[in-house]
Design an enzyme around this catalytic site. Structure first.
Site: not given
Ligand code: FAD
Length: 592
Positions: A152, A155-156, A166, A304, A306, A440, A565
């Site tokens: 899917t 990402g994270v 959330k 945050i 944790g 973020l 208000h």
């Molecule tokens: P990511 O979301 O890390 O996505 C990177 C993607 O690249 C992944 O899907 C991975 O599988 C893929 N990938 C990596 N290497 C390869 C490769 N070689 N080949 C193919 N695919 C690859 N941020 C907020 O702003 N608000 C929040 O409330 C918040 N809550 C969070 C809660 C938790 C528990 C966690 C862990 C993080 C939270 N974050 C939050 C942070 C946020 O998730 C990240 O900042 C954000 O996902 C980063 O986005 P990104 O696109 O840089 O990378």
């Protein structure tokens, strides 16, 4: 010869980190990469190397001081580039700025194979940064593809971060809210928690959102290539195709040629080497799986992530301990705001161990035994039913074959970019967690849009003045721009105004008057440069302060804007009125 300040580089978002050793003194000659000082965070000790060679003229720190990114360590009289460079390069012009740190540009590999497909833009990683960049590129008329190893998009953030956390926090907040109602005469029996259904709800939320993304990719004709991508040249990516629910490789390969690439490969959980493998020891992803609710839970790292997960587990019935090496929880947020959150959340914790670190973790049959060291450390190891390790995240820069494309990656795995999100290789961009703090989603998305516009030939820049941060705890804590602590540290002359929610009709009506809204102004210009809110829905409201900062507003601009208000949002207008000395919802103030 020129005098250059040697500063603390990006240290993973840690602030006020202890200096435990100073390796230089005035008069010392240092070479590039010589250690200047050693820092100790709750995760590790780290050496800060010199970025510039020369003779130390002034040392501005001592052991025991605390320092953050950008803090000045020393002043060096730099050797000229000519003196430093090997003979053959002596004719090269002297650089006007110090050379970029750690990241050294490698020579790109020569790839001469055939490509299975060719794109204007290939985005490596389908997280919030990656899919936003690919969609924006497609909207600009470019042929775009996303390479993502998982089934899917999202990402994270969407799969194991922002959204599932959330979904759980929302349920926890409703449970807590219902308990508050008892004092107003509305009593419910104790909630019965079906953890399987709750997990199912969270999974449905993820599925709905990821399904939506797949549909939007299709509608834009963005190809999704499922697999592990590795650069094999400056214009080629090799993808080992994956299958199933995880990232299991099928054995098939695809080679993709690109005109532009956007690296959006994100970050991963940082694992502490002394922590054993055990199903009762989880990271944020494991905690979101909600396998069981422990009686006694330890959170390692008072940031945050944790504290959000701790909120969920505590509402579901766990008693919490938290250990944090720094002197406060939620580092980075305004201390006065965090204090209010902490007071409201005392009931969740048995022990908040600040200035304390975890030194040993042992998995035994009857629980996980943890040994601590520091000012609040219990004398004996403490037994827990679950340990959540929330000690930070590491960038994935070293795992993508970036060197084959000639892209420089720092020692810690970050990729350096300029304001257009370009790496040292002009047609390869990088965005999101992989380029640095704050990690973020909203920063990643914004950067993704900038990179996509540049791929389309526009001149776009990441020039946001501020990036807000939010802890979606109960109450929420949100902050943006300059904090009081930062102003003090950096010598910024500020004025501040605070509107206590005890005077907000809406907050009192909601039975949640513990909150506060604070605005921070530059004393000289009167412009707003920061703000923070603690209270219910703080995260939804901080956007107004972001906009005010971006627009260069002063107190009058905000205070004379009519806010509806009774709302919690009007506390921002009222905080501005406090700054102007005209707030009629508080006792009389001295007019300013
Ligand atoms: P990511 O979301 O890390 O996505 C990177 C993607 O690249 C992944 O899907 C991975 O599988 C893929 N990938 C990596 N290497 C390869 C490769 N070689 N080949 C193919 N695919 C690859 N941020 C907020 O702003 N608000 C929040 O409330 C918040 N809550 C969070 C809660 C938790 C528990 C966690 C862990 C993080 C939270 N974050 C939050 C942070 C946020 O998730 C990240 O900042 C954000 O996902 C980063 O986005 P990104 O696109 O840089 O990378």
């Amino acid at each position: 010869m020129s005098l250059i300040e040697l500063k603390v580089p990006d240290i993973g978002g840690h602030e006020n980190v202890d200096i435990i050793a100073v390796d230089i003194k005035v008069g010392d000659s240092v070479a590039v990469e010589d250690t200047l000082i050693t820092l100790e965070t709750d995760k590790a000790t780290m050496d800060v190397p010199a970025e510039v060679a020369g003779v130390i003229k002034e040392v501005r720190v001592k052991v025991g001081d605390k320092i953050s990114e950008g803090g000045v360590i020393a002043v060096v009289e730099a050797a000229t580039a000519a003196a430093e460079a090997p003979k053959a390069e002596a004719a090269a012009p002297a650089p006007t700025t110090p050379a970029p740190q750690a990241a050294v540009a490698p020579q790109a590999a020569n790839f001469s194979g055939n490509a299975d497909a060719e794109y204007d833009v290939v985005v490596l990683g389908g997280g919030p940064g990656g899919y936003s960049a690919a969609f924006a590129a497609a909207d600009q008329g470019l042929k775009a593809a996303i390479v993502e190893r998982y089934a899917t998009l999202g990402g994270v953030c969407l799969n194991v971060g922002c959204i599932p956390s959330k979904a759980l926090l929302h349920n926890a907040a409703v449970v807590d809210e219902v308990k508050h109602l008892a004092a107003n005469g509305i009593k419910y029996p104790e909630p019965e928690i079906d953890i399987d259904l709750l997990r199912g709800y969270k999974d449905k939320v993820i599925a709905k959102m990821t399904g939506g993304l797949a549909g939007m990719a299709k509608a834009r004709k963005v190809d999704i290539i499922r697999g592990n991508g590795q650069f094999v040249g400056a214009n080629h990516l090799q993808v080992a195709l994956t299958q199933g629910n995880g990232s299991e490789e099928s054995g098939e390969q695809k080679t993709i040629a690109f005109k532009n690439a956007i690296i959006a490969a994100g970050s991963r959980v940082l694992h502490l080497p002394f922590i054993p493998q055990d199903p009762r020891i989880v990271d944020s992803t494991g905690a979101l799986e909600l396998k069981f609710v422990p009686e006694k839970m330890l959170i390692i790292g008072g940031g945050i992530i944790g504290l959000e997960m701790g909120t969920v587990y505590s509402t579901l019935g766990a008693r919490l301990d938290v250990v944090e090496m720094m002197d406060g929880l939620m580092q980075g947020a305004d201390r006065d705001m965090v204090k209010i959150w902490q007071k409201m959340n005392e009931h969740r914790f048995d022990n908040i161990m600040l200035n304390t670190k975890t030194v040993a973790v042992e998995a035994r049959d009857d629980g996980i035994y943890v040994t601590f060291e520091g000012s609040k450390a219990p004398a004996e190891p403490v037994r827990y039913d679950m340990v959540l390790v929330a000690a930070g995240r590491a960038p994935n820069g070293k795992l993508i074959g970036a060197e084959n494309a000639g892209v420089a990656v720092s020692e810690r795995g970050f990729i350096e970019v300029d304001k257009q999100m370009r790496t040292n290789v002009p047609h390869i961009y990088a965005i999101g967690d992989i380029v640095g703090q704050p990690m973020l989603a909203h920063k990643a998305v914004h950067e993704g849009h900038v990179a996509a516009e540049n791929c389309a030939g526009h001149k776009a820049y990441f020039d946001a003045r501020v990036i807000p941060g939010v802890a979606y705890t109960d109450p929420e804590v949100a902050w943006v721009g300059v904090t009081e602590e930062q102003a003090k540290r950096d010598g910024i002359n500020i004025t501040k105004s605070v509107f206590p929610w005890a005077a907000s009709g809406r907050a009192v009506a909601n039975g949640r008057s513990e909150g506060a809204t604070k605005l921070i102004f530059d004393a000289a210009s009167g412009q707003i440069i920061g703000g923070a809110i603690v209270g219910t829905n703080a995260g939804d409201m901080i956007g107004e302060i972001c906009l005010a900062i971006e627009m260069g507003c002063d107190a009058e601009d905000i205070g004379r804007t009519i806010h509806p208000h009774p709302t919690l949002g009007e506390s921002i207008g009222m905080a501005a009125e406090v700054a102007m000395g005209v707030c009629t919802d508080l006792p009389p103030q001295r007019k300013k």
